[in-house]
Design a protein around this motif. Structure first.
Motif, short mmCIF file in Angstrom:
data_model
loop_
_atom_site.label_atom_id
_atom_site.label_comp_id
_atom_site.label_asym_id
_atom_site.label_seq_id
_atom_site.Cartn_x
_atom_site.Cartn_y
_atom_site.Cartn_z
N PRO A 201 5.54 -8.62 -6.19
CA PRO A 201 6.21 -7.71 -5.26
C PRO A 201 5.50 -7.67 -3.91
O PRO A 201 4.28 -7.52 -3.84
CB PRO A 201 6.15 -6.36 -5.98
N GLN A 202 6.26 -7.81 -2.86
CA GLN A 202 5.72 -7.82 -1.51
C GLN A 202 6.10 -6.55 -0.76
O GLN A 202 5.28 -5.97 -0.05
CB GLN A 202 6.24 -9.04 -0.74
N LEU A 203 7.36 -6.13 -0.90
CA LEU A 203 7.85 -4.93 -0.25
C LEU A 203 8.60 -4.07 -1.26
O LEU A 203 9.04 -4.57 -2.31
CB LEU A 203 8.78 -5.29 0.92
N PHE A 204 8.73 -2.78 -0.92
CA PHE A 204 9.47 -1.86 -1.77
C PHE A 204 10.52 -1.17 -0.91
O PHE A 204 10.20 -0.66 0.18
CB PHE A 204 8.54 -0.82 -2.40
N SER B 181 0.82 -1.21 0.00
CA SER B 181 0.00 0.00 0.00
C SER B 181 0.85 1.26 0.00
O SER B 181 0.32 2.36 0.12
CB SER B 181 -0.93 0.00 1.22
N ALA B 182 2.18 1.09 -0.14
CA ALA B 182 3.14 2.19 -0.18
C ALA B 182 3.30 2.88 1.16
O ALA B 182 3.86 3.97 1.24
CB ALA B 182 2.76 3.20 -1.26
N ARG B 183 2.83 2.28 2.25
CA ARG B 183 2.99 2.86 3.58
C ARG B 183 4.33 2.41 4.16
O ARG B 183 4.71 1.25 4.06
CB ARG B 183 1.84 2.42 4.49
N SER C 9 2.82 5.88 9.73
CA SER C 9 1.43 6.22 9.41
C SER C 9 1.32 7.00 8.10
O SER C 9 0.25 7.52 7.79
CB SER C 9 0.82 7.05 10.56
N MET C 10 2.41 7.08 7.35
CA MET C 10 2.43 7.89 6.15
C MET C 10 2.90 7.03 4.96
O MET C 10 3.43 5.93 5.14
CB MET C 10 3.39 9.09 6.32
N LEU D 199 5.49 5.02 -11.96
CA LEU D 199 6.61 4.12 -11.73
C LEU D 199 6.29 3.08 -10.67
O LEU D 199 6.63 1.90 -10.80
CB LEU D 199 7.85 4.92 -11.33
N MET D 200 5.60 3.47 -9.60
CA MET D 200 5.23 2.52 -8.56
C MET D 200 4.23 1.49 -9.09
O MET D 200 4.27 0.32 -8.71
CB MET D 200 4.64 3.26 -7.36
#
Length: 811
Positions: free
Chosen positions: A571-574, A488-490, A511-512, A529-530
């Motif tokens: 993809p699981q994490l970035f 969720s890009a958090r 939280s961001m 890109l994401m």
């Protein structure tokens, strides 16, 4: 004894054997003195060539000729018969050996069939045909008897191949049945008694001997079968020749056919049955070995998967190998981690009786081996399994004395590969001298590969633990900001550098997402890109963006984001690597502004210089040229009015006229160099051709020009820049290249122009391309950059230099 003597002795032995067998065969000659219904020499000849080689064919020819010549056949007829007998044996042996992959042991059904079809049925036609023809040609046989005589000849040779050849071949090549001498004696006795009883009465059922032949085939293989059928054939032929048995009650032709059919069926049936039994036994043995090997591989695989450590897997595996192979001793040598050329002993052993092998164990545990030394060293050097029949007699086995003292003989070893290297060598020893087993070595190679994976897995686990500790330290202590986000890009984790860069602490960042701290103008590209990263369209991306700090200030950052996939590949994490480049961006903007100012100033200066050159060239051409022209006209006027009585004055006027012409040419040259009029009047194409001709005339260097058709559509300033760069390139060739040939090419595309100047001179050093003192190159590059073009120079010492100008045709 020399090789030639041995060869002649073998030929004599083959001839003697053939002659002796033929004398026995003539006892069954009924149709003609040299034609027998059972011909043992054909089998002797075929077996001799199969076992000893085709080079001994002269022995067969010699034996056959002597036999027939001494039997009353003329020399020519004997030679013809000998030729047929020799060709029969040579053709049969060649076809069997070269075309049929024949094995003389007759332990395969295909070998028996090949012997019957090729050796007995096909090749014998040569002997029968040539032999009967030779007898007819010598007048020994009437024409009406040829067909019957041919059949007797052919069937007799075929019977000899079926009966005698297998007997000789199997006694030389077939495996022996050990431990059955009493049973073999019983089979022989049964054959003798049963055959004798059955042949004493003309109505006896002689096929009753088949069970005994079958017994011989089942218990003693092809050798026993060939021996049994030879015994039956000998007794049957002997009784028949003495008027006893079932093969004397009809006409000679019928008796011959019945006798040969009985003997042929007995021999072929027994040989086929023996081959079937042998092949089945071999298949069952191979199956048993395969089952044992599969169980061994399964045991090693289980140990490899369940063993907590590589040492445990190695210990379990050598125990399993010893149990399956019956070899009592196994040991592991490990390759030294700091010395890959050295093998060091371990305490990993399998020994069913360690107290008996104490000398060998004691020596092994203190023996370090280098590559190529000893059995393990050989394996380390070749990376292949090795087998030594008797280590106590092997010169390259340092522990030979201890092995002999401990009662060990055969030894084998195989590598445990990890990648391209060998991590360990497993060695095993037997109490007996055991011959190499290729199948076992193949299985052990697979075991080595499995154990290599265990060692590799253990090393990888250790490396992973070290890497995790290292990455943790790098993550926390890195001067570059690092942040980890979920799908969720958090943000779920961030390091201190990133927190200080953004101004938020770790709890606030959790939280961001990146959306909350990015400038709105950069979000569309960031989101795109994401999204590609989330779809798996790319594995990472890099770009520069602006962040909004907690205190409201803007910072520029160089961001590299990579995807960490899950086990299913999604993809699981970035992970983002963030570097603050605000200062660099500010400096770059200031630098770009100054560069633009300098480039504009340089362009204006260049334009002013070109304009000044053009003005000076016009003034020189117009004013000085007109003055010189007027002066020349006055001199010509004076010359016409000069009296003929003043030759000195006339010559002086001519010299002055020549000086004026030379000065006018010099003025034209200077004006052209300042601003060639051909560039303004005829365009860039003509200017390049003119400059190339002038360069060739001035320097003596051949200059070839390749230009496109038509005039390049360029504005005056671009044409001037291209021409000046071309002039500077030729000047550099003349000054530095030491060339004797230059090629100039001008290429045009709809949007760009490309000029290439290539010489065959001494080339250019790499350092000279970036030397700040190379003002000529710098000037050419600046001229090109003023019009968004570029100049590249390539070359190698001794291979010439190529300068390439690329420039857009319009801005």
């Amino acid at each position: 004894m020399t090789h030639r003597s041995q060869y002649l002795l073998r030929i004599a032995a083959v001839a003697a054997a053939y002659f002796a067998a033929a004398r026995v065969g003539l006892l069954a000659a009924v149709a003609q003195s040299v034609v027998s219904s059972a011909w043992p020499p054909s089998g002797v000849a075929l077996a001799a060539l199969l076992l000893l080689g085709l080079r001994l064919w002269p022995g067969i020819a010699l034996g056959a000729f002597l036999l027939n010549w001494t039997a009353g056949v003329s020399a020519a007829g004997a030679a013809g018969i000998a030729t047929g007998n020799t060709l029969e044996a040579v053709a049969g042996a060649w076809l069997l050996g070269r075309m049929m992959d024949f094995r003389p042991s007759l332990e395969r059904v295909r070998d028996v069939i090949a012997l019957v079809v090729v050796g007995a049925l096909a090749s014998t036609t040569l002997s029968a045909t040539l032999g009967v023809a030779s007898l007819w040609a010598s007048g020994a046989v009437a024409p009406d008897a040829l067909r019957r005589l041919w059949f007797v000849w052919w069937s007799g040779d075929a019977l000899g191949d079926v009966l005698v050849a297998p007997l000789l071949l199997t006694w030389v090549r077939a495996a022996r049945a050990t431990g059955r001498r009493l049973e073999a004696g019983g089979v022989l006795a049964a054959l003798l008694l049963l055959t004798g009883l059955l042949l004493r009465h003309p109505l006896s059922y002689v096929y009753a001997v088949f069970p005994v032949v079958v017994w011989a085939a089942l218990r003693f293989g092809s050798r026993g079968t060939a021996t049994a059928t030879a015994v039956v054939a000998t007794l049957t032929i002997w009784y028949t020749l003495h008027g006893l048995g079932p093969f004397v009650a009809s006409t000679p032709t019928e008796n011959l056919a019945l006798l040969q059919t009985f003997l042929g069926l007995t021999a072929v049936t027994g040989l086929v049955l023996a081959a079937v039994v042998t092949e089945r036994g071999a298949a069952e043995g191979a199956l048993g070995r395969e089952v044992a090997f599969v169980e061994l591989l399964q045991a090693v695989a289980v140990a490899a998967n369940e063993a907590p450590t590589a040492e445990h897997a190695l210990r379990t595996s050598i125990g399993a190998v010893c149990r399956v192979t019956g070899w009592p001793v196994g040991h592991v040598y490990l390759v030294s981690a700091d010395e890959p050329e050295v093998l060091r002993p371990t305490t990993i052993w399998h020994d069913d009786r360690p107290w008996l092998r104490e000398p060998f164990r004691r020596v092994t545990e203190v023996t370090t081996l280098r590559r190529g030394v000893g059995l393990p060293g050989r394996v380390l050097a070749t990376k292949q399994p090795a087998w030594v029949l008797d280590v106590t007699r092997d010169a390259n086995f340092p522990r030979a004395g201890a092995a002999a003292e401990s009662g060990l003989r055969a030894g084998l070893a195989f590598p445990v590969p990890v990648g391209a290297d060998v991590a360990a060598v497993l060695e095993f020893f037997s109490r007996d001298a055991v011959a190499p087993n290729a199948a076992l070595l193949g299985v052990l190679t697979h075991i080595g590969t499995q154990l290599g994976r265990v060692i590799e897995r253990e090393r990888a686990a250790e490396a992973l633990r070290e890497r995790e500790a290292l990455l943790g330290a790098m993550f926390d202590q890195s001067a570059v900001g690092i942040a980890v986000a979920d799908r969720s890009a958090r943000f779920i984790r961030s390091n201190r550098a990133f927190q200080e860069m953004i101004g938020y602490d770790a709890a606030e960042l959790r939280s961001m997402s990146y959306v909350d701290i990015s400038y709105a103008e950069d979000l569309p590209q960031n989101r795109e890109l994401m999204a590609e990263l989330g779809r798996g369209a790319r594995s990472s991306f890099t770009f520069e963006k602006r962040y909004c700090r907690k205190d409201g200030r803007m910072i520029w950052a160089h961001v590299t984001v990579s995807a960490l996939p899950a086990t299913d590949g999604t993809p699981q994490l970035f992970v983002g690597m963030v570097e603050d480049v605000t200062e660099r961006k500010t400096a770059e903007a200031e630098l770009d502004r100054h560069r633009a100012q300098l480039r504009g100033l340089a362009a204006r200066l260049e334009a002013a210089r070109e304009a000044e050159r053009a003005r000076i060239a016009r003034e020189i051409h117009d004013e000085l040229g007109q003055a010189l022209t007027a002066l020349k006209i006055d001199l010509l006027w004076l010359k016409k009015r000069m009296p003929g009585s003043s030759p000195d004055l006339t010559r002086k006027l001519e010299d002055m006229t020549a000086i004026i012409d030379s000065t006018a040419q010099g003025i034209q040259r200077v004006a052209a160099e300042l601003r060639p009029s051909v560039l303004d009047e005829l365009g860039l194409r003509a200017a390049i051709e003119w400059e190339a001709r002038e360069f060739a005339t001035r320097t003596g260097i051949e200059c070839r020009v390749e230009l496109p058709k038509g005039q390049p559509a360029l504005d005056a300033s671009r044409a001037t820049a291209v021409f000046r760069i071309f002039q500077e390139a030729l000047t550099n060739v003349a000054r530095h290249a030491a060339a004797n040939h230059v090629i100039v090419r001008l290429g045009l595309t709809p949007n760009a122009l490309e000029l290439t100047v290539q010489d065959n001179g001494r080339g250019i050093r790499e350092g000279a391309l970036h030397d700040s003192r190379s003002l000529g190159l710098l000037g050419m590059r600046e001229r090109a950059e003023n019009f968004h073009g570029n100049v590249t120079v390539a070359g190698n010492p001794g291979a010439g230099t190529t300068l390439t100008l690329t420039m857009p045709r319009s801005t």
